[in-house]
Design a protein around this motif. Structure first.
Motif, PDB file in Angstrom:
ATOM      1  N   GLU A 136      -5.531   6.180 -10.904  1.00 14.24           N
ATOM      2  CA  GLU A 136      -6.089   5.239  -9.946  1.00 14.24           C
ATOM      3  C   GLU A 136      -5.449   3.869 -10.141  1.00 14.24           C
ATOM      4  N   LEU A 137      -5.123   3.213  -9.033  1.00 14.74           N
ATOM      5  CA  LEU A 137      -4.479   1.904  -9.078  1.00 14.74           C
ATOM      6  C   LEU A 137      -5.403   0.844  -8.503  1.00 14.74           C
ATOM      7  N   GLU A 138      -5.248  -0.374  -9.002  1.00 12.73           N
ATOM      8  CA  GLU A 138      -6.032  -1.480  -8.466  1.00 12.73           C
ATOM      9  C   GLU A 138      -5.460  -1.895  -7.118  1.00 12.73           C
ATOM     10  N   PRO A 139      -6.310  -2.401  -6.206  1.00  7.44           N
ATOM     11  CA  PRO A 139      -5.824  -2.794  -4.874  1.00  7.44           C
ATOM     12  C   PRO A 139      -4.919  -4.016  -4.948  1.00  7.44           C
ATOM     13  N   GLN A 140      -4.013  -4.128  -3.970  1.00 10.32           N
ATOM     14  CA  GLN A 140      -3.105  -5.270  -3.931  1.00 10.32           C
ATOM     15  C   GLN A 140      -3.727  -6.471  -3.224  1.00 10.32           C
ATOM     16  N   PHE A 141      -4.594  -6.215  -2.252  1.00 10.32           N
ATOM     17  CA  PHE A 141      -5.283  -7.265  -1.524  1.00 10.32           C
ATOM     18  C   PHE A 141      -6.771  -6.949  -1.499  1.00 10.32           C
ATOM     19  N   ASN A 142      -7.557  -7.999  -1.343  1.00  7.93           N
ATOM     20  CA  ASN A 142      -9.003  -7.824  -1.258  1.00  7.93           C
ATOM     21  C   ASN A 142      -9.535  -8.650  -0.093  1.00  7.93           C
ATOM     22  N   GLU A 143      -9.122  -8.257   1.119  1.00 10.42           N
ATOM     23  CA  GLU A 143      -9.558  -8.909   2.359  1.00 10.42           C
ATOM     24  C   GLU A 143      -9.519 -10.436   2.251  1.00 10.42           C
ATOM     25  N   PRO A 144      -8.328 -11.037   2.183  1.00 10.88           N
ATOM     26  CA  PRO A 144      -8.228 -12.490   1.978  1.00 10.88           C
ATOM     27  C   PRO A 144      -8.875 -13.323   3.063  1.00 10.88           C
ATOM     28  N   TYR A 145      -9.022 -12.764   4.272  1.00 15.24           N
ATOM     29  CA  TYR A 145      -9.681 -13.508   5.354  1.00 15.24           C
ATOM     30  C   TYR A 145     -11.175 -13.681   5.113  1.00 15.24           C
ATOM     31  N   MET A 146     -11.706 -13.055   4.071  1.00 17.63           N
ATOM     32  CA  MET A 146     -13.112 -13.225   3.704  1.00 17.63           C
ATOM     33  C   MET A 146     -13.297 -14.269   2.604  1.00 17.63           C
ATOM     34  N   ALA A 147     -12.226 -14.947   2.209  1.00 18.07           N
ATOM     35  CA  ALA A 147     -12.291 -15.926   1.115  1.00 18.07           C
ATOM     36  C   ALA A 147     -13.227 -17.081   1.477  1.00 18.07           C
ATOM     37  N   THR A 148     -13.936 -17.583   0.472  1.00 18.77           N
ATOM     38  CA  THR A 148     -14.867 -18.689   0.682  1.00 18.77           C
ATOM     39  C   THR A 148     -14.395 -19.972   0.004  1.00 18.77           C
ATOM     40  N   SER A 149     -13.263 -19.919  -0.691  1.00 22.73           N
ATOM     41  CA  SER A 149     -12.693 -21.103  -1.332  1.00 22.73           C
ATOM     42  C   SER A 149     -11.230 -20.808  -1.626  1.00 22.73           C
ATOM     43  N   LEU A 150     -10.479 -21.855  -1.955  1.00 22.33           N
ATOM     44  CA  LEU A 150      -9.080 -21.642  -2.334  1.00 22.33           C
ATOM     45  C   LEU A 150      -8.977 -20.859  -3.643  1.00 22.33           C
ATOM     46  N   GLN A 151      -9.887 -21.125  -4.563  1.00 22.06           N
ATOM     47  CA  GLN A 151      -9.930 -20.342  -5.802  1.00 22.06           C
ATOM     48  C   GLN A 151     -10.121 -18.870  -5.495  1.00 22.06           C
ATOM     49  N   ASP A 152     -11.053 -18.585  -4.607  1.00 22.64           N
ATOM     50  CA  ASP A 152     -11.348 -17.215  -4.227  1.00 22.64           C
ATOM     51  C   ASP A 152     -10.147 -16.585  -3.525  1.00 22.64           C
ATOM     52  N   ALA A 159       0.834  -1.208   0.000  1.00 16.00           N
ATOM     53  CA  ALA A 159       0.000   0.000   0.000  1.00 16.00           C
ATOM     54  C   ALA A 159       0.868   1.258   0.000  1.00 16.00           C
ATOM     55  N   LEU A 160       2.001   1.206   0.698  1.00  9.53           N
ATOM     56  CA  LEU A 160       2.907   2.358   0.728  1.00  9.53           C
ATOM     57  C   LEU A 160       3.474   2.641  -0.654  1.00  9.53           C
ATOM     58  N   PHE A 161       3.975   1.590  -1.325  1.00 10.91           N
ATOM     59  CA  PHE A 161       4.531   1.786  -2.662  1.00 10.91           C
ATOM     60  C   PHE A 161       3.439   2.195  -3.646  1.00 10.91           C
ATOM     61  N   ALA A 162       2.229   1.667  -3.460  1.00 14.39           N
ATOM     62  CA  ALA A 162       1.122   2.052  -4.338  1.00 14.39           C
ATOM     63  C   ALA A 162       0.764   3.521  -4.147  1.00 14.39           C
ATOM     64  N   ALA A 163       0.794   3.982  -2.899  1.00 19.43           N
ATOM     65  CA  ALA A 163       0.477   5.387  -2.629  1.00 19.43           C
ATOM     66  C   ALA A 163       1.516   6.306  -3.278  1.00 19.43           C
ATOM     67  N   LEU A 164       2.803   5.916  -3.187  1.00 23.87           N
ATOM     68  CA  LEU A 164       3.854   6.719  -3.818  1.00 23.87           C
ATOM     69  C   LEU A 164       3.687   6.742  -5.337  1.00 23.87           C
ATOM     70  N   ALA A 165       3.400   5.576  -5.902  1.00 18.06           N
ATOM     71  CA  ALA A 165       3.225   5.500  -7.354  1.00 18.06           C
ATOM     72  C   ALA A 165       1.988   6.277  -7.798  1.00 18.06           C
ATOM     73  N   LYS A 166       0.927   6.199  -7.015  1.00 15.24           N
ATOM     74  CA  LYS A 166      -0.305   6.919  -7.357  1.00 15.24           C
ATOM     75  C   LYS A 166      -0.072   8.427  -7.354  1.00 15.24           C
ATOM     76  N   ALA A 167       0.673   8.910  -6.358  1.00 15.28           N
ATOM     77  CA  ALA A 167       0.965  10.342  -6.294  1.00 15.28           C
ATOM     78  C   ALA A 167       1.848  10.772  -7.461  1.00 15.28           C
ATOM     79  N   PHE A 168       2.755   9.880  -7.867  1.00 12.19           N
ATOM     80  CA  PHE A 168       3.681  10.209  -8.953  1.00 12.19           C
ATOM     81  C   PHE A 168       2.997  10.127 -10.314  1.00 12.19           C
ATOM     82  N   LEU A 169       2.191   9.089 -10.518  1.00 16.13           N
ATOM     83  CA  LEU A 169       1.568   8.862 -11.821  1.00 16.13           C
ATOM     84  C   LEU A 169       0.244   9.611 -11.979  1.00 16.13           C
ATOM     85  N   ARG A 170      -0.383   9.958 -10.844  1.00 19.51           N
ATOM     86  CA  ARG A 170      -1.679  10.636 -10.854  1.00 19.51           C
ATOM     87  C   ARG A 170      -2.749   9.809 -11.572  1.00 19.51           C
TER      88      ARG A 170
END
Length: 348
Positions: free
Chosen positions: A177-193, A164-175
């Motif tokens: 929107e960036l896609e998230p690096q994680f999507n709450e993995p503890y909410m996964a309902t399968s290994l595929q997910d 998130a830190l590197f994404a914030a730096l890149a976002k400020a530099f590139l101006r």
């Protein structure tokens, strides 16, 4: 620490200069063997650059960012694919951060559906890390499996904060929107997910075009198209396992035991089996989300205890990480960037 800082400056100066060269090569040789011949030495160089470090932090980050992600992006670039390819060519100011940082520019059509993280989300996770570090002070009185569970949480939260830190730096530099690096993995309902849609999405995004899609395309020639994703998934986890072995070798400099590779091979086989079962059942049977979610997390955690953490602990990465953090604090203090403070390592 001062020597490591000098190594850091030298290595990343080489990385930036190499990427400037690759950007220029991309303009001179639009495609073909000439581009491959010109860029291949850079790919080889990026694999060995982390060997210049003795710090597990610098070696680990450089291995992940450069030896893995940047190299795979350059491999796609050889064939006019991936985030580094564009027509007309993307400017150098965007080419370099896209190559060496774990980021992906968000597509316009997805900007409204990507969930936004509140600052409270990150503050909460930082507070959890602080609590975990305090717990380590009493690890001699705590069951080993509870400590390993704390390591699981610590690794996830630290990795998410770092990306998130590197994404914030890149976002400020590139101006952009960036896609998230994680999507709450503890909410996964399968290994595929868990592996495909929630855990370390930067890795999924780079493995999908470099490994999954080509293997699936080849597999479709030999097996029914319905089953072509199965060998593609397995191949993807094999490559991920090999790259994790490389990263952990750069971190610990210990002879690889194959446990890290076996962890990802096991999960590749598990995800493949899950795909097969779902296709055979065709929606006729499914577990409640609360049950499937609990089983998924339990399986990931148990196999981590069994195969993922033993090489991590044999390399004494926890102790080295803390020692390096203290050394960095002393380095900063000696250069009068902060005032004096009493610090101690919970692992010592």
């Amino acid at each position: 620490m001062e020597g490591e800082i000098n190594n850091l400056i030298l290595v990343w100066s080489i990385v930036v200069a190499s990427l400037c060269y690759c950007h220029k090569v991309g303009k001179i040789f639009p495609t073909g063997n000439a581009r491959m011949f010109a860029i291949s030495p850079i790919i080889c160089l990026f694999f060995v650059l982390p060997l210049n470090f003795t710090s597990i932090h610098f070696a680990g980050i450089t291995s992940f960012f450069i030896s893995w992600l940047a190299n795979f992006k350059l491999m796609l670039f050889l064939f006019n694919q991936g985030p580094l390819h564009s027509n007309p060519p993307i400017p150098l100011s965007r080419f370099i951060p896209l190559a060496c940082f774990p980021i992906k520019i968000q597509q316009q059509s997805h900007q409204q559906i990507t969930p936004k993280r509140s600052p409270l989300n990150h503050v909460t996770k930082i507070m959890i890390i602080a609590v975990l570090i305090r717990i380590y002070s009493y690890k001699s009185y705590i069951h080993r499996h509870i400590i390993l569970l704390c390591y699981c949480l610590h690794m996830y939260f630290m990795l998410e904060m770092l990306l998130a830190l590197f994404a914030a730096l890149a976002k400020a530099f590139l101006r952009v929107e960036l896609e998230p690096q994680f999507n709450e993995p503890y909410m996964a309902t399968s290994l595929q997910d868990f592996w495909g849609r929630r855990w370390n999405l930067m890795v999924s995004n780079i493995l999908h075009p470099t490994v999954y899609r080509p293997v699936r395309s080849i597999g479709a020639r030999f097996v029914p198209r319905k089953w072509a994703p199965v060998p593609a998934v397995l191949a993807t986890f094999v490559v991920s396992g090999l790259m994790h072995e490389l990263i952990f070798y750069n971190i610990g400099r210990l002879r690889p035991t194959g446990e890290m590779f076996c962890f990802f091979l096991l999960h590749g086989a598990s995800v493949s089996s899950e795909i097969v079962v779902k296709k055979l059942c065709e929606g006729k049977f499914s577990l409640p989300r609360i049950v499937s979610g609990a089983l998924t997390l339990a399986y990931v955690i148990y196999t981590s205890f069994w195969l993922f953490f033993p090489p991590f602990l044999r390399a004494k990465s926890d102790l080295k990480g803390c020692t390096e953090s203290l050394a960095f604090i002393e380095f900063v203090k000696n250069h009068r960037l902060v005032g004096p403070s009493d610090v101690s390592c919970p692992f010592l």
